[in-house]
Design a protein around this motif. Structure first.
Motif, PDB file in Angstrom:
ATOM      1  N   ALA A  25       3.026  72.056  -8.207  1.00 42.25           N
ATOM      2  CA  ALA A  25       1.899  71.210  -7.808  1.00 42.25           C
ATOM      3  C   ALA A  25       1.114  71.877  -6.682  1.00 42.25           C
ATOM      4  CB  ALA A  25       2.392  69.833  -7.375  1.00 42.25           C
ATOM      5  N   ILE A  26       1.825  72.446  -5.714  1.00 42.44           N
ATOM      6  CA  ILE A  26       1.163  73.165  -4.618  1.00 42.44           C
ATOM      7  C   ILE A  26       0.414  74.368  -5.167  1.00 42.44           C
ATOM      8  CG2 ILE A  26       1.583  74.588  -2.567  1.00 42.44           C
ATOM      9  CD1 ILE A  26       3.948  72.664  -1.954  1.00 42.44           C
ATOM     10  N   LEU A  27       1.044  75.093  -6.061  1.00 43.62           N
ATOM     11  CA  LEU A  27       0.437  76.285  -6.657  1.00 43.62           C
ATOM     12  C   LEU A  27      -0.872  75.926  -7.361  1.00 43.62           C
ATOM     13  CD1 LEU A  27       0.990  79.352  -7.286  1.00 43.62           C
ATOM     14  CD2 LEU A  27       1.885  78.560  -9.466  1.00 43.62           C
ATOM     15  N   TYR A  28      -0.869  74.874  -8.156  1.00 36.88           N
ATOM     16  CA  TYR A  28      -2.080  74.513  -8.889  1.00 36.88           C
ATOM     17  C   TYR A  28      -3.154  73.937  -7.976  1.00 36.88           C
ATOM     18  CZ  TYR A  28       0.200  75.584 -13.248  1.00 36.88           C
ATOM     19  OH  TYR A  28       0.816  76.243 -14.262  1.00 36.88           O
ATOM     20  N   ARG A  29      -2.760  73.218  -6.943  1.00 35.66           N
ATOM     21  CA  ARG A  29      -3.771  72.715  -5.999  1.00 35.66           C
ATOM     22  C   ARG A  29      -4.403  73.869  -5.242  1.00 35.66           C
ATOM     23  NH1 ARG A  29       0.071  68.050  -4.805  1.00 35.66           N
ATOM     24  NH2 ARG A  29      -0.772  66.430  -6.135  1.00 35.66           N
ATOM     25  N   LEU A  30      -3.580  74.782  -4.773  1.00 30.01           N
ATOM     26  CA  LEU A  30      -4.090  75.937  -4.043  1.00 30.01           C
ATOM     27  C   LEU A  30      -4.945  76.817  -4.944  1.00 30.01           C
ATOM     28  CD1 LEU A  30      -4.091  77.410  -1.329  1.00 30.01           C
ATOM     29  CD2 LEU A  30      -2.055  78.629  -2.084  1.00 30.01           C
ATOM     30  N   ALA A  31      -4.615  76.903  -6.205  1.00 31.46           N
ATOM     31  CA  ALA A  31      -5.365  77.741  -7.142  1.00 31.46           C
ATOM     32  C   ALA A  31      -6.793  77.241  -7.338  1.00 31.46           C
ATOM     33  CB  ALA A  31      -4.643  77.802  -8.483  1.00 31.46           C
ATOM     34  N   SER A  32      -7.061  75.966  -7.080  1.00 36.78           N
ATOM     35  CA  SER A  32      -8.414  75.457  -7.259  1.00 36.78           C
ATOM     36  C   SER A  32      -9.322  75.794  -6.079  1.00 36.78           C
ATOM     37  CB  SER A  32      -8.396  73.947  -7.476  1.00 36.78           C
ATOM     38  OG  SER A  32      -7.953  73.291  -6.312  1.00 36.78           O
ATOM     39  N   TRP A  33      -8.782  76.084  -4.909  1.00 36.63           N
ATOM     40  CA  TRP A  33      -9.614  76.370  -3.744  1.00 36.63           C
ATOM     41  C   TRP A  33     -10.491  77.597  -3.903  1.00 36.63           C
ATOM     42  CZ3 TRP A  33     -11.344  73.354  -0.195  1.00 36.63           C
ATOM     43  CH2 TRP A  33     -10.647  72.175   0.083  1.00 36.63           C
ATOM     44  N   PRO A  34      -9.982  78.719  -4.441  1.00 36.35           N
ATOM     45  CA  PRO A  34     -10.900  79.853  -4.614  1.00 36.35           C
ATOM     46  C   PRO A  34     -12.115  79.498  -5.465  1.00 36.35           C
ATOM     47  CG  PRO A  34      -8.649  80.582  -4.893  1.00 36.35           C
ATOM     48  CD  PRO A  34      -8.616  79.078  -4.790  1.00 36.35           C
ATOM     49  N   SER A  81      -4.089  87.224  -8.791  1.00 30.47           N
ATOM     50  CA  SER A  81      -3.430  85.936  -9.024  1.00 30.47           C
ATOM     51  C   SER A  81      -3.201  85.701 -10.519  1.00 30.47           C
ATOM     52  CB  SER A  81      -4.215  84.784  -8.395  1.00 30.47           C
ATOM     53  OG  SER A  81      -5.436  84.581  -9.040  1.00 30.47           O
ATOM     54  N   MET A  82      -4.145  86.132 -11.362  1.00 33.09           N
ATOM     55  CA  MET A  82      -3.946  85.996 -12.811  1.00 33.09           C
ATOM     56  C   MET A  82      -2.821  86.917 -13.294  1.00 33.09           C
ATOM     57  SD  MET A  82      -5.922  83.693 -14.083  1.00 33.09           S
ATOM     58  CE  MET A  82      -5.526  82.788 -12.620  1.00 33.09           C
ATOM     59  N   PHE A  83      -2.768  88.122 -12.748  1.00 39.35           N
ATOM     60  CA  PHE A  83      -1.708  89.052 -13.109  1.00 39.35           C
ATOM     61  C   PHE A  83      -0.351  88.496 -12.676  1.00 39.35           C
ATOM     62  CE2 PHE A  83       0.747  93.027 -12.138  1.00 39.35           C
ATOM     63  CZ  PHE A  83       0.944  93.401 -13.453  1.00 39.35           C
ATOM     64  N   SER A  84      -0.305  87.931 -11.480  1.00 39.50           N
ATOM     65  CA  SER A  84       0.942  87.354 -10.987  1.00 39.50           C
ATOM     66  C   SER A  84       1.372  86.172 -11.843  1.00 39.50           C
ATOM     67  CB  SER A  84       0.779  86.919  -9.531  1.00 39.50           C
ATOM     68  OG  SER A  84       1.956  86.354  -9.045  1.00 39.50           O
ATOM     69  N   GLU A  85       0.413  85.360 -12.276  1.00 41.57           N
ATOM     70  CA  GLU A  85       0.748  84.226 -13.147  1.00 41.57           C
ATOM     71  C   GLU A  85       1.337  84.719 -14.466  1.00 41.57           C
ATOM     72  OE1 GLU A  85      -1.410  80.444 -15.317  1.00 41.57           O
ATOM     73  OE2 GLU A  85      -2.396  81.387 -13.617  1.00 41.57           O
ATOM     74  N   THR A  86       0.771  85.804 -14.989  1.00 45.48           N
ATOM     75  CA  THR A  86       1.312  86.394 -16.219  1.00 45.48           C
ATOM     76  C   THR A  86       2.738  86.878 -16.002  1.00 45.48           C
ATOM     77  OG1 THR A  86      -0.887  87.050 -16.939  1.00 45.48           O
ATOM     78  CG2 THR A  86       0.975  88.210 -17.945  1.00 45.48           C
ATOM     79  N   LEU A  87       2.962  87.539 -14.874  1.00 43.81           N
ATOM     80  CA  LEU A  87       4.313  88.017 -14.566  1.00 43.81           C
ATOM     81  C   LEU A  87       5.291  86.855 -14.389  1.00 43.81           C
ATOM     82  CD1 LEU A  87       3.564  90.956 -12.095  1.00 43.81           C
ATOM     83  CD2 LEU A  87       4.162  91.092 -14.532  1.00 43.81           C
ATOM     84  N   ARG A  88       4.805  85.755 -13.801  1.00 45.61           N
ATOM     85  CA  ARG A  88       5.666  84.575 -13.622  1.00 45.61           C
ATOM     86  C   ARG A  88       6.010  83.965 -14.972  1.00 45.61           C
ATOM     87  NH1 ARG A  88       4.333  79.218 -13.204  1.00 45.61           N
ATOM     88  NH2 ARG A  88       2.175  79.743 -12.787  1.00 45.61           N
ATOM     89  N   ASP A  89       5.028  83.882 -15.862  1.00 47.35           N
ATOM     90  CA  ASP A  89       5.287  83.347 -17.199  1.00 47.35           C
ATOM     91  C   ASP A  89       6.323  84.171 -17.948  1.00 47.35           C
ATOM     92  OD1 ASP A  89       3.519  81.303 -16.771  1.00 47.35           O
ATOM     93  OD2 ASP A  89       1.868  82.225 -17.888  1.00 47.35           O
ATOM     94  N   GLN A  97       7.039  83.923  -5.250  1.00 49.23           N
ATOM     95  CA  GLN A  97       6.292  85.174  -5.188  1.00 49.23           C
ATOM     96  C   GLN A  97       4.882  84.984  -5.738  1.00 49.23           C
ATOM     97  OE1 GLN A  97       9.215  87.355  -7.441  1.00 49.23           O
ATOM     98  NE2 GLN A  97       9.930  88.490  -5.627  1.00 49.23           N
ATOM     99  N   ASP A  98       4.754  84.212  -6.792  1.00 44.88           N
ATOM    100  CA  ASP A  98       3.446  83.920  -7.362  1.00 44.88           C
ATOM    101  C   ASP A  98       2.592  83.165  -6.348  1.00 44.88           C
ATOM    102  OD1 ASP A  98       1.376  83.724  -9.220  1.00 44.88           O
ATOM    103  OD2 ASP A  98       2.236  81.960 -10.197  1.00 44.88           O
ATOM    104  N   LEU A  99       3.180  82.217  -5.664  1.00 48.75           N
ATOM    105  CA  LEU A  99       2.463  81.458  -4.642  1.00 48.75           C
ATOM    106  C   LEU A  99       2.002  82.374  -3.508  1.00 48.75           C
ATOM    107  CD1 LEU A  99       1.475  78.731  -3.637  1.00 48.75           C
ATOM    108  CD2 LEU A  99       3.724  78.352  -2.629  1.00 48.75           C
ATOM    109  N   LEU A 100       2.840  83.300  -3.103  1.00 52.22           N
ATOM    110  CA  LEU A 100       2.486  84.249  -2.045  1.00 52.22           C
ATOM    111  C   LEU A 100       1.302  85.122  -2.480  1.00 52.22           C
ATOM    112  CD1 LEU A 100       3.108  85.431   0.747  1.00 52.22           C
ATOM    113  CD2 LEU A 100       4.694  86.985  -0.387  1.00 52.22           C
TER     114      LEU A 100
END
Length: 141
Positions: A25-34, A81-89, A97-100
């Motif tokens: 939830a934190i990750l998705y909320r923070l992802a909207s700020w950019p 951030s998109m690359f990190s999301e892919t790596l997390r998936d 690490q994705d959040l960082l």
């Protein structure tokens, strides 16, 4: 909305620990700020056009430098951030690490503009209301 759909689907498929749900939830909320911060900057250029950019550079001669740096840093942060999301998936990085990576990608553009402001002084502005005033929203001091 996307986050609510994610949470509903995630809970139905697999029993996800509450801690992980809070982190996501934190990750998705923070992802909207950019999106919110970067879109307002990027709209300045097409809405203002060449005349607006000329007014900016007339008042702040080096203003194109932080604009360029912010644009590049935003694109790099988004790509990371998109690359990190892919790596997390693919379970190659953890949620933490994705959040960082997302936090670094989100703050780096602002840090680059702050450094430009400190480097170039009064030849640039790092205050969006100052250059948005050139659109007629408010007044320059």
């Amino acid at each position: 909305m996307l986050q609510q759909n994610f949470q509903a689907n995630e809970r139905r498929r697999v029993k996800v620990p509450e801690k992980e749900m809070r982190q996501k939830a934190i990750l998705y909320r923070l992802a909207s700020w950019p999106n919110l911060t970067q879109l307002s900057f990027m709209y300045s250029i097409p809405f203002g056009g060449a005349a607006w950019l000329q007014q900016c550079t007339a008042q702040w001669p080096m203003q194109s430098t932080p604009m360029y740096h912010y644009g590049i840093a935003s694109a790099m942060g988004y790509a990371l951030s998109m690359f990190s999301e892919t790596l997390r998936d693919r379970k190659l990085v953890t949620l933490e690490q994705d959040l960082l990576v997302l936090i670094v990608g989100f703050t780096f553009p602002m840090v680059s503009v702050l450094l430009d402001g400190l480097t170039y002084g009064s030849a640039v502005t790092i205050s969006p209301p100052e250059y948005w005033a050139l659109f007629g929203f408010g007044h320059l001091g």
